[in-house]
Scaffold this motif. Structure first.
Motif, PDB file in Angstrom:
ATOM      1  N   ASP A   1      21.964  -8.690 -15.979  1.00 11.76           N
ATOM      2  CA  ASP A   1      20.590  -9.436 -15.690  1.00 11.76           C
ATOM      3  C   ASP A   1      20.718  -9.654 -14.202  1.00 11.76           C
TER       4      ASP A   1
ATOM      5  N   PRO B   1      19.277  -8.261 -11.531  1.00  6.54           N
ATOM      6  CA  PRO B   1      17.894  -8.007 -10.873  1.00  6.54           C
ATOM      7  C   PRO B   1      17.063  -9.315 -11.059  1.00  6.54           C
TER       8      PRO B   1
ATOM      9  N   HIS C   1      18.269 -12.312  -9.303  1.00  6.61           N
ATOM     10  CA  HIS C   1      17.926 -12.447  -8.001  1.00  6.61           C
ATOM     11  C   HIS C   1      16.329 -12.853  -7.794  1.00  6.61           C
ATOM     12  N   ARG C   2      15.446 -12.133  -8.674  1.00  6.14           N
ATOM     13  CA  ARG C   2      14.078 -12.337  -8.631  1.00  6.14           C
ATOM     14  C   ARG C   2      13.745 -13.947  -8.868  1.00  6.14           C
TER      15      ARG C   2
ATOM     16  N   GLY D   1      18.590  -7.091  -0.165  1.00  5.64           N
ATOM     17  CA  GLY D   1      17.586  -6.906  -1.481  1.00  5.64           C
ATOM     18  C   GLY D   1      16.660  -8.154  -1.340  1.00  5.64           C
TER      19      GLY D   1
ATOM     20  N   HIS E   1      12.624  -8.341  -5.507  1.00  2.00           N
ATOM     21  CA  HIS E   1      13.088  -8.010  -6.825  1.00  2.00           C
ATOM     22  C   HIS E   1      12.092  -8.360  -8.037  1.00  2.00           C
ATOM     23  N   THR E   2      12.211  -7.187  -9.031  1.00  2.00           N
ATOM     24  CA  THR E   2      12.035  -7.426 -10.200  1.00  2.00           C
ATOM     25  C   THR E   2      12.675  -7.445 -11.143  1.00  2.00           C
ATOM     26  N   ASP E   3      12.606  -7.438 -12.556  1.00  2.00           N
ATOM     27  CA  ASP E   3      13.537  -7.611 -13.510  1.00  2.00           C
ATOM     28  C   ASP E   3      14.429  -6.184 -13.473  1.00  2.00           C
ATOM     29  N   ARG E   4      13.939  -5.430 -12.937  1.00  2.00           N
ATOM     30  CA  ARG E   4      14.720  -3.980 -12.806  1.00  2.00           C
ATOM     31  C   ARG E   4      15.617  -3.789 -11.521  1.00  2.00           C
ATOM     32  N   ALA E   5      15.038  -3.965 -10.484  1.00  2.94           N
ATOM     33  CA  ALA E   5      15.470  -3.606  -9.184  1.00  2.94           C
ATOM     34  C   ALA E   5      15.187  -4.525  -7.907  1.00  2.94           C
ATOM     35  N   ALA E   6      15.989  -4.116  -6.740  1.00  5.09           N
ATOM     36  CA  ALA E   6      15.337  -4.827  -5.362  1.00  5.09           C
ATOM     37  C   ALA E   6      14.369  -3.810  -4.905  1.00  5.09           C
TER      38      ALA E   6
ATOM     39  N   ASP F   1      11.222  -3.631  -5.444  1.00  4.29           N
ATOM     40  CA  ASP F   1      10.260  -2.950  -6.487  1.00  4.29           C
ATOM     41  C   ASP F   1       8.841  -3.568  -6.653  1.00  4.29           C
TER      42      ASP F   1
END
Length: 105
Positions: free
Chosen positions: A23, A25, A28-29, A53, A56-61, A63
């Motif tokens: 969790d 990402p 960080h979001r 980064g 951020h989304t829940d998947r990646a920086a 994004d």
């Protein structure tokens, strides 16, 4: 910044995780969204550190299209001049990639 001479102090939060942290990402979001809400320009401004980064989304920086397209450019004085210089020095995008093309448009 010349237009904000009272802005003479920097606070640099350094939030790190280890690769593979569950969790990360989403965490960080959440931190990023807090910083963007808390420092909205009324009394302080966030500045994106280029090498870290953001967006951020829940998947990646890098994004979140809103942060990539609006927040990052607005956070850095002289953004348009920098993009124009890159366009002038590399008109054929020899030293670019898909991410930079998205960020710099």
């Amino acid at each position: 910044m010349p237009e904000r001479p009272e802005g003479d102090t920097a606070v640099w939060p350094d939030v790190l995780t280890l690769p593979g942290t569950p969790d990360a990402p989403a965490f960080h979001r959440e931190v990023e969204r807090f910083l963007l809400r808390a420092f909205d320009g009324a009394h302080a401004l966030p500045r994106v550190e280029w090498s870290k980064g953001w967006a951020h989304t829940d998947r990646a920086a890098w994004d979140d299209p809103e942060v990539v397209g609006t927040v990052v450019p607005a956070s850095l004085p002289g953004w348009d001049d920098a993009v124009a210089t890159l366009d002038r020095l590399d008109p054929h995008r020899m030293f670019s990639n898909a991410f930079l093309d998205r960020l710099l448009t």
